[in-house]
Design an enzyme around this catalytic site. Structure first.
Site, PDB file in Angstrom:
ATOM      1  CB  SER A  20      -0.931   0.000   1.218  1.00 40.90           C
ATOM      2  OG  SER A  20      -0.193  -0.156   2.416  1.00 40.90           O
ATOM      3  CB  THR A 152     -41.275  25.256  -9.104  1.00 42.72           C
ATOM      4  OG1 THR A 152     -42.357  25.711  -9.920  1.00 42.72           O
ATOM      5  CG2 THR A 152     -41.249  26.047  -7.796  1.00 42.72           C
ATOM      6  CG  HIS A 153     -41.967  21.974 -12.095  1.00 38.76           C
ATOM      7  ND1 HIS A 153     -42.234  20.646 -11.869  1.00 38.76           N
ATOM      8  CD2 HIS A 153     -42.730  22.669 -11.208  1.00 38.76           C
ATOM      9  CE1 HIS A 153     -43.137  20.529 -10.904  1.00 38.76           C
ATOM     10  NE2 HIS A 153     -43.445  21.740 -10.472  1.00 38.76           N
ATOM     11  CB  SER A 274     -14.651  26.644 -28.627  1.00 37.55           C
ATOM     12  OG  SER A 274     -14.595  25.913 -29.836  1.00 37.55           O
ATOM     13  CE  LYS A 280     -19.137  26.585 -27.305  1.00 35.35           C
ATOM     14  NZ  LYS A 280     -20.342  25.907 -26.873  1.00 35.35           N
ATOM     15  CG  ASN A 282     -17.232  26.297 -23.826  1.00 31.45           C
ATOM     16  OD1 ASN A 282     -18.291  26.759 -24.258  1.00 31.45           O
ATOM     17  ND2 ASN A 282     -16.348  25.680 -24.591  1.00 31.45           N
ATOM     18  CD  GLU A 287     -19.249  22.574 -19.119  1.00 28.27           C
ATOM     19  OE1 GLU A 287     -19.582  21.700 -19.918  1.00 28.27           O
ATOM     20  OE2 GLU A 287     -18.498  23.524 -19.419  1.00 28.27           O
ATOM     21  CE1 TYR A 314      -6.302  -3.310   8.869  1.00 28.35           C
ATOM     22  CE2 TYR A 314      -5.420  -5.516   8.597  1.00 28.35           C
ATOM     23  CZ  TYR A 314      -5.532  -4.216   8.157  1.00 28.35           C
ATOM     24  OH  TYR A 314      -4.886  -3.819   7.025  1.00 28.35           O
ATOM     25  CD  GLN A 319      -2.941  -2.447   2.201  1.00 28.50           C
ATOM     26  OE1 GLN A 319      -2.268  -2.705   3.191  1.00 28.50           O
ATOM     27  NE2 GLN A 319      -2.674  -2.969   1.010  1.00 28.50           N
TER      28      GLN A 319
HETATM   29  N1  ARG Z   1      -1.205  -1.257   5.273  1.00 29.18           N
HETATM   30  C1  ARG Z   1      -2.165  -1.735   6.232  1.00 29.18           C
HETATM   31  C2  ARG Z   1      -3.506  -1.025   6.053  1.00 29.18           C
HETATM   32  O1  ARG Z   1      -3.530  -0.043   5.415  1.00 29.18           O
HETATM   33  C3  ARG Z   1      -1.674  -1.537   7.627  1.00 29.18           C
HETATM   34  C4  ARG Z   1      -2.190  -2.479   8.616  1.00 29.18           C
HETATM   35  C5  ARG Z   1      -1.694  -3.838   8.358  1.00 29.18           C
HETATM   36  N2  ARG Z   1      -1.959  -4.735   9.432  1.00 29.18           N
HETATM   37  C6  ARG Z   1      -1.833  -6.041   9.283  1.00 29.18           C
HETATM   38  N3  ARG Z   1      -2.084  -6.764  10.290  1.00 29.18           N
HETATM   39  N4  ARG Z   1      -1.478  -6.566   8.142  1.00 29.18           N
HETATM   40  O2  ARG Z   1      -4.534  -1.467   6.527  1.00 29.18           O
END
Ligand code: ARG
Length: 457
Positions: A20, A152-153, A274, A280, A282, A287, A314, A319
């Site tokens: 991660s 309205t509408h 444009s 134009k 825009n 948007e 957990y 993650q």
């Molecule tokens: N990178 C993990 C997360 O974002 C951290 C926690 C990981 N804990 C574990 N027991 N593997 O959730």
């Protein structure tokens, strides 16, 4: 980190799905602040030698500055921000670094880091909302009594005031602000010390770390602490509602800036041209703001779906809480900043607003109300008589105030000259004096109230 138990390293695909660090490096500052508070607590409680804790705390500052200057080398093999920081700390301070993770797990660590990150976003959102509300308030004050059509509408309904319309958004954003502050208050409990899930056998002081990290108190259940992400969901749902509100204002700016409406002029700073049509201009920023709700609400749905049905506590599923929350927060802040600039720069076209308000028989309700008030007619009958007069005006190609008294009397003989006093758009809005109504006097009262609340001079 777990070489003791494992004989071989992970498959490349395993590393790719598991790591991660590509996104959670955004939690570096929170991670290091949390670790420094943890180390100080470990020393204060005598769990770790003061000299070790000091080396850890100093080393963490070095890691932080390496990350901030961009010299830090993140490694996917080290999975996430927590292990990247700790590994670098070991290189910097040696074996005492290994004492930092006493009485702690990555489970409470990530719950802490992410919660602190979301809490910072609440503060940023708070500031951006107040600023946009102030911008709208300035627009409201400049045109408190300018008349425009109320719809309205998306059909002309009754004349309203520009100030009233601007204040409608101030009200909406104020509820977003209140949701944001409310969510922040609820999330402001510190999960650090829940450890893996069950708490710890070390004599830690959770109140100390909670206070050092600016939380109101530690969380009260270790299982809950590592396993819920409702703080992020509250932020995302607040963000979704806010993005929805922004999308409506954005849509109005798109409509209002069109050649068919000409209610506002948007500044060049928030428009594009444009490449083929030279005439134009825009409203691209509007948007894009209108579209941002897609990914923001998407993040809300995604995280709710990730969390649904997860057994305590957990699981690695969690993650998946970060990337889309980061994206949603970034895009909401961008949308708010763009809207802030657009609102401050836009120039409402008072004449065009008034002309539009006066067309489309917008004072028909005022005529019906007059029939009730002056002639004592039941409202349903008054509605019918007014309908006939509107049909007559339409057939003649004129507006209601341009019908002659004789024409009016051909529909109802009791109508007198006095009726013309209620048919102008100015009289119409001035008469809407009910609390929260569109009369300039009411609008000015509300402006004064908001200036007070937002401390605008
Ligand atoms: N990178 C993990 C997360 O974002 C951290 C926690 C990981 N804990 C574990 N027991 N593997 O959730």
């Amino acid at each position: 980190m777990w070489g003791g138990r494992f004989a071989s390293g992970p498959d490349a695909i395993m590393e790719a799905i598991n790591a991660s660090i590509g996104f959670d490096k955004r939690l570096a500052a929170q991670d290091i602040e949390g670790s420094r508070a943890h180390a100080a607590m470990l020393a204060a409680t005598g769990i770790v030698e003061g000299s070790d804790a000091e080396a850890i705390r100093e080393g963490l500052l070095t890691v932080l500055s390496e990350i901030e200057t961009g010299e830090f080398e993140f490694s996917a093999a080290l999975e996430d921000i927590h292990m990247n920081v700790e590994a670098r700390l070991s290189t910097l301070v040696g074996t005492s670094a290994g004492r930092l993770h006493t009485a702690r797990s990555r489970n409470d660590q990530v719950a802490l880091d992410f919660r602190m990150w979301v809490r910072d976003q609440c503060d940023a959102l708070d500031e951006a909302l107040v600023s946009l509300m102030q911008a709208l308030l300035e627009q409201a004050e400049a045109g408190a009594d300018w008349v425009m059509p109320g719809f309205t509408h998306l059909q002309t309904a009754q004349p309203v005031t520009w100030g009233h319309h601007m204040l409608a958004y101030v009200e909406m954003l104020s509820r977003d602000l209140s949701r944001c502050r409310d969510a922040r208050k609820r999330m402001n409990e510190c999960p650090l010390g829940a450890a893996a899930l069950a708490g710890t056998s070390f004599p830690i002081n959770r109140h100390m770390t909670a206070e050092a990290l600016r939380f109101d108190r530690p969380t009260a259940n270790s299982l809950d602490s590592v396993s819920d992400r409702d703080f992020a969901l509250e932020f995302l749902s607040t963000a979704s509602i806010c993005a929805m509100h922004l999308s409506r204002l954005a849509e109005e700016l798109v409509i209002w800036s069109s050649a068919q409406f000409r209610f506002v002029k948007l500044s060049d700073r928030f428009s594009t041209g444009s490449s083929i049509m030279p005439q134009k201009k825009n409203p691209d920023a509007a948007e894009l703001i209108r579209a941002k709700i897609g990914r923001i609400f998407g993040a809300n749905v995604a995280l709710m779906t990730v969390m649904k049905g997860l057994a305590l506590t957990y699981s690695k599923d969690m993650q998946e809480d970060k990337e889309q929350t980061f994206d949603a927060a970034d895009n909401l802040m961008l949308a708010l900043a763009a809207m802030d600039g657009m609102v401050r720069d836009m120039v409402p076209q008072q004449e065009n607003l008034r002309a539009a308000a006066a067309s489309g028989f917008s004072t028909a309700t005022d005529l019906a109300d007059w029939l009730v008030r002056v002639l004592g007619m039941p409202f349903r009958e008054a509605h019918h008589v007014t309908g006939s007069l509107v049909a007559m005006a339409e057939a003649e190609g004129v507006d209601l105030p341009e019908l002659t008294l004789a024409q009016m009397q051909s529909v109802n003989g009791e109508i007198t000259e006095d009726v013309y006093t209620v048919l102008t758009v100015e009289a119409s809005v001035a008469s809407r004096m009910s609390y929260g109504g569109t009369a300039p006097e009411q609008v000015r009262n509300q402006i004064a109230r908001w200036k007070d609340l937002l401390e605008v001079s």
